[in-house]
Design a protein around this motif. Structure first.
Motif, short mmCIF file in Angstrom:
data_model
loop_
_atom_site.label_atom_id
_atom_site.label_comp_id
_atom_site.label_asym_id
_atom_site.label_seq_id
_atom_site.Cartn_x
_atom_site.Cartn_y
_atom_site.Cartn_z
N GLY A 53 -18.90 6.14 36.92
CA GLY A 53 -18.84 7.63 37.46
C GLY A 53 -17.45 8.27 37.39
O GLY A 53 -17.59 9.48 37.17
N SER A 54 -16.32 7.47 37.39
CA SER A 54 -15.11 8.09 37.44
C SER A 54 -14.84 8.68 35.87
O SER A 54 -14.43 10.00 35.75
N TYR A 55 -15.42 7.94 35.00
CA TYR A 55 -15.26 8.20 33.62
C TYR A 55 -15.84 9.69 33.37
O TYR A 55 -15.35 10.69 32.86
N SER A 56 -17.37 9.84 33.76
CA SER A 56 -17.84 10.90 33.35
C SER A 56 -17.31 12.18 34.28
O SER A 56 -17.39 13.38 33.71
N THR A 57 -16.92 11.93 35.25
CA THR A 57 -16.49 12.99 36.39
C THR A 57 -15.22 13.49 35.90
O THR A 57 -14.94 14.88 35.59
N VAL A 62 -12.30 18.39 33.00
CA VAL A 62 -11.02 18.79 32.10
C VAL A 62 -11.44 19.63 30.81
O VAL A 62 -12.19 18.69 30.24
N PRO A 63 -11.03 20.62 30.63
CA PRO A 63 -11.62 21.26 29.27
C PRO A 63 -11.22 20.60 27.95
O PRO A 63 -10.28 19.74 28.02
N GLU A 64 -12.05 20.71 27.04
CA GLU A 64 -11.94 19.75 25.75
C GLU A 64 -10.58 20.06 25.06
O GLU A 64 -10.07 19.22 24.47
N LEU A 65 -10.32 21.52 25.09
CA LEU A 65 -8.93 21.56 24.54
C LEU A 65 -7.80 20.75 25.28
O LEU A 65 -6.85 20.31 24.48
N LEU A 66 -7.86 20.74 26.30
CA LEU A 66 -6.42 19.80 27.04
C LEU A 66 -6.69 18.66 26.58
O LEU A 66 -5.66 17.89 26.58
N TRP A 67 -8.05 17.95 26.46
CA TRP A 67 -7.92 16.55 26.25
C TRP A 67 -7.44 16.40 24.80
O TRP A 67 -6.69 15.38 24.56
N VAL A 68 -7.70 17.50 23.89
CA VAL A 68 -7.02 17.33 22.52
C VAL A 68 -5.71 17.30 22.51
O VAL A 68 -4.89 16.48 22.08
N LEU A 69 -4.94 18.11 23.24
CA LEU A 69 -3.85 18.24 23.51
C LEU A 69 -2.90 17.17 23.90
O LEU A 69 -1.78 16.57 23.60
N LEU A 70 -3.65 16.52 25.40
CA LEU A 70 -3.19 15.52 25.79
C LEU A 70 -2.91 14.10 25.00
O LEU A 70 -2.17 13.60 24.99
N ILE A 71 -4.14 13.96 24.31
CA ILE A 71 -4.20 12.67 23.38
C ILE A 71 -3.20 12.61 22.43
O ILE A 71 -2.54 12.01 22.15
N LEU A 105 -14.53 11.27 23.29
CA LEU A 105 -14.55 10.99 24.74
C LEU A 105 -15.17 11.85 25.51
O LEU A 105 -15.91 11.42 26.42
N CYS A 106 -15.12 13.20 25.20
CA CYS A 106 -15.80 14.37 25.80
C CYS A 106 -17.16 14.30 25.57
O CYS A 106 -17.99 14.33 26.56
N PHE A 107 -17.51 13.99 24.40
CA PHE A 107 -19.14 13.94 24.02
C PHE A 107 -19.74 12.52 24.86
O PHE A 107 -20.85 12.57 25.39
N GLY A 108 -19.15 11.52 24.95
CA GLY A 108 -19.42 10.36 25.72
C GLY A 108 -19.67 10.60 26.96
O GLY A 108 -20.44 10.24 27.75
N ALA A 109 -18.89 11.48 27.70
CA ALA A 109 -19.00 11.65 28.97
C ALA A 109 -20.28 12.37 29.26
O ALA A 109 -20.91 12.21 30.30
N TYR A 110 -20.51 13.47 28.73
CA TYR A 110 -21.92 14.19 28.83
C TYR A 110 -22.98 13.15 28.41
O TYR A 110 -23.96 13.28 28.84
N ALA A 111 -22.94 12.48 27.38
CA ALA A 111 -24.02 11.59 26.88
C ALA A 111 -24.29 10.51 27.93
O ALA A 111 -25.17 10.26 28.03
N THR A 112 -23.20 10.13 28.73
CA THR A 112 -23.40 9.17 29.87
C THR A 112 -24.56 9.67 30.73
O THR A 112 -25.56 8.82 31.10
#
Length: 231
Positions: A53-57, A62-71, A105-112
């Protein structure tokens, strides 16, 4: 009449190939993460439910663009430390790897959530029948649950993949030369933004149509035995 690409045709073709590679890499990672997340959320164990639940939430919040920049930028010190440990102080995460991880990571959260819904749609009696036949939990999942879950989840996963292909354009911000990055370079050189952005739009649309055709074939194949049973 074909537009004048000023010699940027091969570059756009290379960008298209990079986009396809990026989308498929992120898809592979995302499917694994999505399946694990769904199994965790439907697990009878509270800690696993909390992790799933924590992973998907968190990821979906967080927007996908931010995940790209953060990673991409957040792993600089980590990769540098690993590089020094192994004698390569210049070690860094490539734009392709960072983009694949972020989008996966983002695809997996929605696929969950898609997989979870598919799992909950399968009658509990199917698992009980497997236990009655003396099948192990692993065989029950892979032989009875997984084929049904895949059939139910496939349309939702297909829609997510369409979004994923378009989200690959976000990776241009960290320098990966996919379709959008190549188009931007061509626009800067030729001063013809409408032409090259229109070509980029046509390429994305073409990839989407091809993916839709492939998805339709997969859905027909997945539903083949089910439809015979329902007839």
């Amino acid at each position: 009449m074909l537009p004048d690409l000023h010699g940027f045709g091969p570059a756009l073709a290379a960008g298209t190939l990079m986009t396809i590679k990026l989308a498929l890499s992120a898809l592979s990672l995302g499917l694994v993460l999505g399946l694990l997340g769904a199994l965790a959320k439907t697990s009878p164990y509270k800690p696993l439910q909390w992790v799933g639940g924590s992973y998907s939430t968190i990821v979906r919040g967080v927007p996908e663009l931010l995940w790209v920049l953060l990673i991409y930028f957040g792993t600089v010190n980590l990769m540098r430390g690993l590089g020094e440990w192994f004698g390569n102080p210049e070690l860094e995460l490539s734009a392709f790897a960072a983009g694949s991880i972020a989008l996966g990571l983002c695809f997996g959260a929605y696929a969950t959530e898609v997989f979870r819904g598919a799992l909950l749609a399968i009658p509990r009696g199917h698992s009980e029948a497997g236990h009655t036949l003396g099948l192990s939990k692993g065989r029950i999942f892979w032989r009875l649950i997984m084929p049904q879950m895949w059939r139910i989840a496939l349309p939702g996963l297909g829609n997510l993949f369409m979004i994923l292909m378009k989200d690959t354009a976000l990776i241009s911000v960290i320098g990966l030369e996919e379709i959008m990055r190549r188009s931007q370079i061509a626009v800067t050189s030729s001063k013809e933004p409408f032409t090259f952005y229109l070509v980029a739009a046509f390429i994305y649309l073409s990839l989407t149509v091809i993916a839709m055709v492939g998805l339709s074939i997969m859905e027909k194949r997945a539903n083949r035995g089910f439809r015979r049973a329902m007839a």
